[in-house]
Design a protein around this motif. Sequence first.
Motif, PDB file in Angstrom:
ATOM      1  N   ASN A 277      60.171  46.433  96.813  1.00 21.88           N
ATOM      2  CA  ASN A 277      60.378  45.917  95.469  1.00 21.88           C
ATOM      3  C   ASN A 277      60.387  44.397  95.568  1.00 21.88           C
ATOM      4  N   CYS A 278      59.662  43.752  94.683  1.00 20.94           N
ATOM      5  CA  CYS A 278      59.543  42.290  94.736  1.00 20.94           C
ATOM      6  C   CYS A 278      60.468  41.588  93.740  1.00 20.94           C
TER       7      CYS A 278
ATOM      8  N   GLN B  17      60.743  39.817  98.937  1.00 21.29           N
ATOM      9  CA  GLN B  17      60.574  41.266  98.988  1.00 21.29           C
ATOM     10  C   GLN B  17      61.842  41.899  99.547  1.00 21.29           C
TER      11      GLN B  17
ATOM     12  N   TYR C 257      54.523  49.761  97.032  1.00 24.58           N
ATOM     13  CA  TYR C 257      55.150  48.762  96.171  1.00 24.58           C
ATOM     14  C   TYR C 257      55.585  49.456  94.887  1.00 24.58           C
TER      15      TYR C 257
ATOM     16  N   GLU D  30      56.724  48.507  91.975  1.00 23.33           N
ATOM     17  CA  GLU D  30      56.222  48.042  90.677  1.00 23.33           C
ATOM     18  C   GLU D  30      54.819  48.552  90.394  1.00 23.33           C
ATOM     19  N   GLU D  31      53.974  48.626  91.431  1.00 25.57           N
ATOM     20  CA  GLU D  31      52.601  49.097  91.247  1.00 25.57           C
ATOM     21  C   GLU D  31      52.575  50.579  90.877  1.00 25.57           C
ATOM     22  N   VAL D  32      53.394  51.378  91.575  1.00 27.13           N
ATOM     23  CA  VAL D  32      53.424  52.820  91.304  1.00 27.13           C
ATOM     24  C   VAL D  32      53.943  53.083  89.895  1.00 27.13           C
TER      25      VAL D  32
ATOM     26  N   SER E 155      53.918  50.994  87.340  1.00 26.48           N
ATOM     27  CA  SER E 155      52.967  50.468  86.355  1.00 26.48           C
ATOM     28  C   SER E 155      51.845  51.465  86.104  1.00 26.48           C
ATOM     29  N   GLU E 156      51.320  52.050  87.165  1.00 24.51           N
ATOM     30  CA  GLU E 156      50.253  53.042  87.017  1.00 24.51           C
ATOM     31  C   GLU E 156      50.754  54.267  86.253  1.00 24.51           C
TER      32      GLU E 156
END
Length: 739
Positions: free
Chosen positions: A6-7, A117, A277, A279-281, A283-284
Motif C-alpha cells: 500500500n502506498c 510504501q 499493489y 490500490e491497483e487491485v 481500482s480495477e
Amino acid sequence: MTKLINCQVANRWEDGLLIGNGGLGMVLYGAPDATYLDLSKQDLFLKSNNMHNLPYLAPHIEKLRNIIDIEGYTKGIHYFYEKAKELGYEGLTMSDPFIPAARFLLEIKNDSVENYQRMTDFNRGTIRITYESSIGGKVEQVLFASKNNDCIYGKMESEHPISGRISPVIWGEIDFVQQLLNSSEGQLKWENRYQDHSGYDVVLSMHSCTGSIIASKEHLVFEDATEIYFTIQYVEKDEEILEIDSYEKALKNHVEWFQDKYNSVQLLLTDEEETIYLEEVLSEMRALNRVTPEFIQIFYQASRYIIQSMAQGIPTLQGIWSGTLQPAWSGDYTFDTNVQLAISSLASSGYFPEYLSFFERIKEYFPDFRENAKSYYGCNGFLVPAHASTTAKHVHWNEEWPLIFWISGAGWIAHFYHEYWHYTKNEKFLKEECVPFYKEVLSFYLDYGQQREGKILLSPSYSAENGMGDNTTMDIAIMKSVLKHYFDAKHYLDEDVEEEFTELYGQIPEYRLLDDGGIAEWLDERTVENDNHRHFSNLYPLFQTKEINKSTPELWKAAEIAFEKRMDSWLNNLEGDTTSSHGRMHAAMCAISLEQVNKVTQSLEALILENAFMDSLATAHYSGKEVFNVDANGSLPKVIHDCLVYSEYDESITILKTVPYFLNKGRLRGIYLPNRLYLHSLEWDVDKGFANVILVKQEPLVPVINLGVHYALIEEASYEIKQLDNQRWQYYVSFSFTK
C-alpha cells in the motif's frame, strides 16, 4: 503472491500493518516522521468494570415463567430485571475492554519523503516500510513478532545516517498507573499497574553498531545511525526479563516457523505474482463493479495471515490487535456469533495445535459458566454469556437486550469440540474433552427444560439479538445435535448412555413451519418473525450442524424459503438492519449448504464491494471500513473451501458445490476434511469443464466423491488408487463436465 503493498500512509490504527505470534501482536501506523507502534497482548483487558457479582435469581424462575405464560415476554423480562436490581444487579455491564498493552511513538527527522510504501509479507510473517528521505536516503523498517522469543523485533536501516527517538505514550485518560522505572543502557522499562496492584511491564531495548543510543528520562534517542535494532517485550509483574536471541537468529527461526504453517495451504486463482499493489487491485475491481479473482486470492491470503497471527486461545472481536481504549463492544469475546466465525477455518486450514489452545482457554471459564447457570436458573451445567473478557460471568443484559434468556452459547461451542474430533479422530480428546463438555451442556438443558404434553419446553428463550419466545429453533437444533454427538461418542468409546439423556432426545419437539412453508425462528406461535436481521439463528441446523439436508426434503424446502426471506429483507434490502459482516458470512454458509451460487455471490460481493475491510485486509464489522473486526477473516477461508470442496452430512465429498464467478478456475491444496481426509490438491476450470482431485486418507476406504449439482458429467469420473505407505492411501479423481 505473498506481498501486499500500500502506498498510502495509515492515519488510524485500524488501517495499520499487523504482526502477531498468536499471543503478542502489534499494529504499525502513522507517517514516516511520526510512526505509532501499538503493542497488544492476548487476554489483556482493562480491569475497570464490576463483572463479579451475580444476582441470585434462581428462586424466582417459576414466577418468571408464570408471567411469560400469562402476560408475555415483555412483562417477564421486566420482572426478572427489576428483581435482579433489587438483589444488587447494576444493569447491563459492558465487558472489561480489550486494550493495547503499550503505545510507542517513533520519530525520525525527515525534511521530505518520497516513494513511500508499506508492505505485509504473508509468506514470512513480517511487515516492512520503505521510503526515500531527504536526510536518510533510502530508509527501511522491518518488524515481526517472534514466537520462540515471545517478543517484537524491529530493524531500521538507512542509506545515510538518521536521528530520532522512540518514546512511550502515556494514556492518561484511564484509571491505570503507568510510570517509567528506568532508562539506561539503551533500555526503557515501563510499569503498568491496575488499581488492585496486578499488572505488567513493557521493556523497550535498542542498540546500534553505527551510531549512538542515548537514554533520556522518557525516550531512547538514536543519533547518526544507519542501522538500528530494537525489541519490545511484554513481561508479567514480578517476572524477570528473559534473554532473547539476536535479530538475525530470531528472524531466521520466525520465518521458518511462519512459512512452514502458512505455505502448507495454497489457493491460486490467477497467475502467481510475488507482489500486489492494493490500490491497483481495488481500482480495477471498483471500475468493473465486480469481485476479481485477484482480489479474492489476496483476501484469502490476508485472512489466513491474520488467522495464523492471532490463532491462540480465544479470538476477541479484534483478534490480538488494538489501538484504542474504547473498542466497540469492548473488543471482547462475543459468543453469540463472532467467536464461532473467527475459529471456523482452523480445522480445514490444519491449525490443530492452535485449535486445542482454544479449548484450553475455554476451560478457564468453566467455573463462571457453572455459576451463571446456578445463580440465574438453579441449573447444573453451563450457561455461556454472549460477552466475556476478564470473567465470563453473565452481566451483559437488561430489558432492551435480554441476553440472559439466550441459552444457546454452550451448545454452540460444543459443535467445535465435535468438529475437532471429527477431523482428527483423537480418541483421548473425545473421551477427556468432548464427552465431559457435552454432558455439561446437556445437564443444563435437562434441568432447565419443562415438560409440556410429552415434549420439552425451553422457557425463557431468546433468539440472538432478534427476539424472545419459547423454544427457539436454534435451541432445539443445538440440544438435538449435542445429544447426537454425545450418543455417538459414548458408542465409539463402548460406554452406556444414561437413560435420562435418551429420554430427553425423545422429548425434542419438531421444528415449526410457517404458513408460507418457511422454518420459524421460534416454535412459540405467539412470536412474530423478523426477517430483517443480521443473525441467521433459525438456519443453524442448516449451516452449522447439517441436520437440514437433501435427505430431509420438507425441512430443506423450509430452509430455502426462510433463507430467501432473510436475504430479501436484510442483505439485499437497502434499508436492512445494519451491514454486519458476520451476517454476510453466515448468509454465504447458508447459501453453500443450499447450493445457491447466486446467494453466495451476493453475500461475498456485499462484503467486498461495500468495503468492509481495512488497508491490511483485516475485515470491518460494517461497510465503509467501520469498526475493526476479524471474524469475517476467520471464516473466509472456510467459505472458500466449502464452495470448492464440501463435506456433506453423509460424509461424502462434493467437488465444486457452489462456485461464484470469481472462483471459476484455480488450484487449491493442503486443506483438511473430516475423518482424517486430506486434500492434496484440486485443480479446476469451470469454463473448460474439468476438475482433478487428489485426496489422501489414513485408511483404505474409498471416499465417496461427487460433482456439484450445477454441472453435468460428460462421462463417469475416473478413479485411481495408490497406497503411499502403511498408513496412507491416495485417491485421484478426474471429472469432465459441462455447465
